[in-house]
Motif scaffolding. Structure first.
Motif, PDB file in Angstrom:
ATOM      1  N   ALA A   1       0.813  -1.218   0.000  1.00 16.08           N
ATOM      2  CA  ALA A   1       0.000   0.000   0.000  1.00 16.08           C
ATOM      3  C   ALA A   1       0.844   1.264   0.000  1.00 16.08           C
ATOM      4  O   ALA A   1       0.557   2.216  -0.740  1.00 16.08           O
ATOM      5  CB  ALA A   1      -0.936  -0.015   1.214  1.00 16.08           C
ATOM      6  N   ASP A   2       1.894   1.287   0.816  1.00 17.58           N
ATOM      7  CA  ASP A   2       2.703   2.503   0.955  1.00 17.58           C
ATOM      8  C   ASP A   2       4.182   2.125   0.993  1.00 17.58           C
ATOM      9  O   ASP A   2       4.720   1.860   2.069  1.00 17.58           O
ATOM     10  CB  ASP A   2       2.309   3.254   2.221  1.00 17.58           C
ATOM     11  CG  ASP A   2       3.063   4.566   2.382  1.00 17.58           C
ATOM     12  OD1 ASP A   2       3.833   4.933   1.465  1.00 17.58           O
ATOM     13  OD2 ASP A   2       2.883   5.228   3.424  1.00 17.58           O
ATOM     14  N   PRO A   3       4.853   2.103  -0.145  1.00 17.64           N
ATOM     15  CA  PRO A   3       6.270   1.713  -0.163  1.00 17.64           C
ATOM     16  C   PRO A   3       7.154   2.583   0.718  1.00 17.64           C
ATOM     17  O   PRO A   3       8.162   2.112   1.260  1.00 17.64           O
ATOM     18  CB  PRO A   3       6.658   1.864  -1.643  1.00 17.64           C
ATOM     19  CG  PRO A   3       5.370   1.798  -2.387  1.00 17.64           C
ATOM     20  CD  PRO A   3       4.341   2.401  -1.485  1.00 17.64           C
ATOM     21  N   SER A   4       6.776   3.846   0.908  1.00 19.36           N
ATOM     22  CA  SER A   4       7.605   4.753   1.712  1.00 19.36           C
ATOM     23  C   SER A   4       7.594   4.391   3.188  1.00 19.36           C
ATOM     24  O   SER A   4       8.472   4.818   3.944  1.00 19.36           O
ATOM     25  CB  SER A   4       7.116   6.192   1.545  1.00 19.36           C
ATOM     26  OG  SER A   4       5.814   6.365   2.094  1.00 19.36           O
ATOM     27  N   ALA A   5       6.603   3.594   3.611  1.00 19.03           N
ATOM     28  CA  ALA A   5       6.497   3.228   5.026  1.00 19.03           C
ATOM     29  C   ALA A   5       7.260   1.957   5.375  1.00 19.03           C
ATOM     30  O   ALA A   5       7.305   1.571   6.548  1.00 19.03           O
ATOM     31  CB  ALA A   5       5.029   3.062   5.407  1.00 19.03           C
ATOM     32  N   VAL A   6       7.862   1.308   4.383  1.00 23.83           N
ATOM     33  CA  VAL A   6       8.565   0.046   4.613  1.00 23.83           C
ATOM     34  C   VAL A   6      10.002   0.335   5.037  1.00 23.83           C
ATOM     35  O   VAL A   6      10.776   0.929   4.279  1.00 23.83           O
ATOM     36  CB  VAL A   6       8.550  -0.841   3.359  1.00 23.83           C
ATOM     37  CG1 VAL A   6       9.284  -2.149   3.624  1.00 23.83           C
ATOM     38  CG2 VAL A   6       7.117  -1.118   2.925  1.00 23.83           C
ATOM     39  N   ALA A   7      10.363  -0.091   6.222  1.00 23.56           N
ATOM     40  CA  ALA A   7      11.715   0.146   6.730  1.00 23.56           C
ATOM     41  C   ALA A   7      12.726  -0.708   5.968  1.00 23.56           C
ATOM     42  O   ALA A   7      12.397  -1.789   5.471  1.00 23.56           O
ATOM     43  CB  ALA A   7      11.777  -0.178   8.220  1.00 23.56           C
ATOM     44  N   PRO A   8      13.974  -0.228   5.840  1.00 23.03           N
ATOM     45  CA  PRO A   8      15.012  -1.037   5.190  1.00 23.03           C
ATOM     46  C   PRO A   8      15.133  -2.413   5.830  1.00 23.03           C
ATOM     47  O   PRO A   8      15.009  -2.554   7.051  1.00 23.03           O
ATOM     48  CB  PRO A   8      16.280  -0.197   5.403  1.00 23.03           C
ATOM     49  CG  PRO A   8      15.790   1.210   5.537  1.00 23.03           C
ATOM     50  CD  PRO A   8      14.477   1.091   6.270  1.00 23.03           C
TER      51      PRO A   8
ATOM     52  N   ALA B   1      13.899  -4.110  -5.750  1.00 26.18           N
ATOM     53  CA  ALA B   1      12.610  -3.426  -5.702  1.00 26.18           C
ATOM     54  C   ALA B   1      11.957  -3.578  -7.069  1.00 26.18           C
ATOM     55  O   ALA B   1      12.190  -2.775  -7.964  1.00 26.18           O
ATOM     56  CB  ALA B   1      12.780  -1.963  -5.335  1.00 26.18           C
ATOM     57  N   LEU B   2      11.177  -4.618  -7.230  1.00 28.24           N
ATOM     58  CA  LEU B   2      10.514  -4.893  -8.500  1.00 28.24           C
ATOM     59  C   LEU B   2       9.052  -4.460  -8.486  1.00 28.24           C
ATOM     60  O   LEU B   2       8.481  -4.171  -9.538  1.00 28.24           O
ATOM     61  CB  LEU B   2      10.602  -6.384  -8.836  1.00 28.24           C
ATOM     62  CG  LEU B   2      12.012  -6.978  -8.916  1.00 28.24           C
ATOM     63  CD1 LEU B   2      11.929  -8.453  -9.300  1.00 28.24           C
ATOM     64  CD2 LEU B   2      12.888  -6.209  -9.899  1.00 28.24           C
ATOM     65  N   VAL B   3       8.458  -4.431  -7.317  1.00 30.14           N
ATOM     66  CA  VAL B   3       7.077  -3.990  -7.182  1.00 30.14           C
ATOM     67  C   VAL B   3       6.998  -2.464  -7.254  1.00 30.14           C
ATOM     68  O   VAL B   3       6.129  -1.900  -7.933  1.00 30.14           O
ATOM     69  CB  VAL B   3       6.475  -4.491  -5.857  1.00 30.14           C
ATOM     70  CG1 VAL B   3       5.050  -3.973  -5.677  1.00 30.14           C
ATOM     71  CG2 VAL B   3       6.500  -6.013  -5.799  1.00 30.14           C
ATOM     72  N   ALA B   4       7.896  -1.796  -6.546  1.00 24.46           N
ATOM     73  CA  ALA B   4       7.926  -0.330  -6.493  1.00 24.46           C
ATOM     74  C   ALA B   4       9.348   0.158  -6.748  1.00 24.46           C
ATOM     75  O   ALA B   4      10.031   0.624  -5.835  1.00 24.46           O
ATOM     76  CB  ALA B   4       7.406   0.169  -5.147  1.00 24.46           C
ATOM     77  N   PRO B   5       9.825   0.059  -7.982  1.00 21.17           N
ATOM     78  CA  PRO B   5      11.226   0.376  -8.283  1.00 21.17           C
ATOM     79  C   PRO B   5      11.612   1.821  -7.982  1.00 21.17           C
ATOM     80  O   PRO B   5      12.797   2.097  -7.732  1.00 21.17           O
ATOM     81  CB  PRO B   5      11.349   0.063  -9.778  1.00 21.17           C
ATOM     82  CG  PRO B   5       9.954   0.022 -10.291  1.00 21.17           C
ATOM     83  CD  PRO B   5       9.103  -0.431  -9.172  1.00 21.17           C
ATOM     84  N   ASP B   6      10.660   2.739  -7.963  1.00 17.96           N
ATOM     85  CA  ASP B   6      10.980   4.136  -7.684  1.00 17.96           C
ATOM     86  C   ASP B   6      11.477   4.336  -6.256  1.00 17.96           C
ATOM     87  O   ASP B   6      12.046   5.389  -5.935  1.00 17.96           O
ATOM     88  CB  ASP B   6       9.755   5.026  -7.922  1.00 17.96           C
ATOM     89  CG  ASP B   6       9.371   5.122  -9.395  1.00 17.96           C
ATOM     90  OD1 ASP B   6      10.208   4.725 -10.244  1.00 17.96           O
ATOM     91  OD2 ASP B   6       8.250   5.573  -9.692  1.00 17.96           O
ATOM     92  N   TYR B   7      11.259   3.359  -5.400  1.00 17.73           N
ATOM     93  CA  TYR B   7      11.649   3.486  -3.993  1.00 17.73           C
ATOM     94  C   TYR B   7      12.938   2.716  -3.679  1.00 17.73           C
ATOM     95  O   TYR B   7      13.343   2.650  -2.522  1.00 17.73           O
ATOM     96  CB  TYR B   7      10.520   3.000  -3.088  1.00 17.73           C
ATOM     97  CG  TYR B   7       9.328   3.926  -3.094  1.00 17.73           C
ATOM     98  CD1 TYR B   7       9.194   4.927  -2.135  1.00 17.73           C
ATOM     99  CD2 TYR B   7       8.351   3.817  -4.073  1.00 17.73           C
ATOM    100  CE1 TYR B   7       8.104   5.785  -2.149  1.00 17.73           C
ATOM    101  CE2 TYR B   7       7.258   4.669  -4.101  1.00 17.73           C
ATOM    102  CZ  TYR B   7       7.138   5.652  -3.141  1.00 17.73           C
ATOM    103  OH  TYR B   7       6.064   6.506  -3.158  1.00 17.73           O
ATOM    104  N   LYS B   8      13.564   2.176  -4.692  1.00 23.67           N
ATOM    105  CA  LYS B   8      14.773   1.395  -4.459  1.00 23.67           C
ATOM    106  C   LYS B   8      15.875   2.241  -3.831  1.00 23.67           C
ATOM    107  O   LYS B   8      16.568   1.795  -2.905  1.00 23.67           O
ATOM    108  CB  LYS B   8      15.267   0.784  -5.766  1.00 23.67           C
ATOM    109  CG  LYS B   8      16.509  -0.080  -5.613  1.00 23.67           C
ATOM    110  CD  LYS B   8      16.877  -0.755  -6.922  1.00 23.67           C
ATOM    111  CE  LYS B   8      18.126  -1.634  -6.775  1.00 23.67           C
ATOM    112  NZ  LYS B   8      18.451  -2.340  -8.035  1.00 23.67           N
ATOM    113  N   ASP B   9      16.054   3.462  -4.310  1.00 27.16           N
ATOM    114  CA  ASP B   9      17.106   4.322  -3.767  1.00 27.16           C
ATOM    115  C   ASP B   9      16.855   4.696  -2.313  1.00 27.16           C
ATOM    116  O   ASP B   9      17.782   5.099  -1.608  1.00 27.16           O
ATOM    117  CB  ASP B   9      17.243   5.584  -4.621  1.00 27.16           C
ATOM    118  CG  ASP B   9      17.825   5.307  -5.996  1.00 27.16           C
ATOM    119  OD1 ASP B   9      18.400   4.217  -6.180  1.00 27.16           O
ATOM    120  OD2 ASP B   9      17.693   6.176  -6.891  1.00 27.16           O
ATOM    121  N   ALA B  10      15.600   4.570  -1.860  1.00 28.42           N
ATOM    122  CA  ALA B  10      15.269   4.846  -0.461  1.00 28.42           C
ATOM    123  C   ALA B  10      15.472   3.621   0.418  1.00 28.42           C
ATOM    124  O   ALA B  10      15.219   3.671   1.621  1.00 28.42           O
ATOM    125  CB  ALA B  10      13.824   5.327  -0.356  1.00 28.42           C
ATOM    126  N   GLY B  11      15.925   2.512  -0.194  1.00 26.25           N
ATOM    127  CA  GLY B  11      16.229   1.311   0.579  1.00 26.25           C
ATOM    128  C   GLY B  11      15.187   0.223   0.506  1.00 26.25           C
ATOM    129  O   GLY B  11      15.324  -0.806   1.178  1.00 26.25           O
TER     130      GLY B  11
END
Length: 342
Positions: free
Chosen positions: A163-170, A203-213
């Motif tokens: 739901a929210d890739p930004s909320a997933v901790a490394p 990060a294949l589901v949300a590749p835009d967030y790969k650089d965020a870990g």
């Protein structure tokens, strides 16, 4: 404990899993009483308590732990708080059920082990797949020799959505998702010790967030000292539902477990055969959650039921820690000679 047949339980953490566990304690565990709910977020404990008829709530967890009427705690707070909460609960003399992981490092797991040993309290970790339909039966077949010598093992977890890739901790995929699969593989290869780990993740589901870990897809290969080779696989977005399965192939046969069908009904129509699938862990694993909580309560009341403790928590986490190193280096990681409990 006013009634030796009933365990008075305090819940720590009123979030998604905490709410599910609280409901099960109230509705499905006959020899447990949910006596109190604690959550530091203002209003969280009160809201959950109101839906279940629980009278006592706290924002100060220490106050709940100081209550002599509370016999045991179920910890469902965010993972980063688990170790400190286990230490507090152990010092207060409470029996402890803690959702996975019990710590975010091997040093934290050692703290958990020391705390429960020093205060001689019951400790169980929430590795629910050991209680999920098919998995204990698969272990029984292995123990009976029906599989022969395990050679290939597989465990997978595919969550139904991100739901929210930004909320997933490394490193969440290793420490909070695949940790279940690591324990499952250890459980299905009894007496063996993991000796090498190699992890591939992206990060294949949300590749835009790969650089965020973000890592949302992973495959881990594990070698054991009995020669068995295992794979653990995870993805955060299975379009068809919540998918957890296991497999053991050995010299004398094979056993599998896990079915994401919501029922045995199959619809046969012009477009083919279809079935409804489960869409959440709280749906798929309801009986497993009930089983692990019932085993904890029965054991705390003096009727021992086997279940994973501090050793199992350590054995799974050491694989997760090795996954982080393997991902960072791109190389297999050899594990130390630490003995595991099987």
């Amino acid at each position: 404990m006013s009634d030796s047949r009933t365990l008075n339980v305090g819940l720590i953490g009123a979030g998604r899993i905490g709410s599910s566990h609280a409901d099960l304690i109230v509705r499905a565990i006959p020899n447990a009483r949910l006596a109190a709910i604690a959550d530091p977020v203002p209003g969280a404990a009160e809201r959950l308590a109101g839906t279940l008829g629980v009278e006592q709530t706290y924002t100060d967890i220490g106050q709940m732990l100081a209550d002599p009427q509370i016999d045991a705690v179920v910890i469902t707070a965010p993972a980063r708080f688990h170790t400190a909460l286990v230490e507090q609960a152990a010092e207060a003399g409470k029996a402890i059920f803690c959702e996975k992981p019990a710590g975010m490092s091997l040093a934290e797991i050692e703290r958990v082990g020391r705390a429960v040993q020093a205060h001689e309290v019951l400790f169980r970790i929430g590795f629910n797949r050991r209680f999920a339909d098919g998995f204990p039966q698969m272990r029984a077949a292995i123990d009976a020799g029906r599989i022969g010598t395990p050679q290939l093992l597989r465990s997978l977890t595919r969550d139904p959505g991100l739901a929210d890739p930004s909320a997933v901790a490394p490193w969440t995929i290793f420490f909070e998702t695949l940790i279940h699969d690591f324990d499952t593989l250890n459980f299905l290869n009894p007496g063996a010790r993991a000796t090498q780990v190699y992890a591939v993740a992206d990060a294949l589901v949300a590749p835009d967030y790969k650089d965020a870990g973000l890592l949302d897809t992973a495959v881990v290969t594990i070698r054991y000292d009995n020669g068995a080779i295992a794979t653990a696989e995870a993805n955060f977005s299975a379009a068809y539902g919540y998918d957890t399965r296991g497999e053991v192939f050995g010299s004398a046969g094979m056993a599998t477990a896990g079915d994401l069908a919501a029922s045995s009904m199959r619809y046969y129509g012009a477009d083919g055969i279809a079935t409804e699938t489960v869409r959440a862990d709280t749906q798929s694993m309801r009986s497993a959650y009930t089983g692990e909580l019932q085993a904890f309560v029965d054991t705390a009341l003096g009727t021992p039921v086997a279940g994973p403790g501090a050793d199992a928590a350590r054995d799974a986490l050491r694989i997760a820690v090795a996954c982080v190193e393997s991902h960072r280096t791109g190389l297999p990681v050899a594990l130390d000679a630490e003995e595991t409990n099987g």
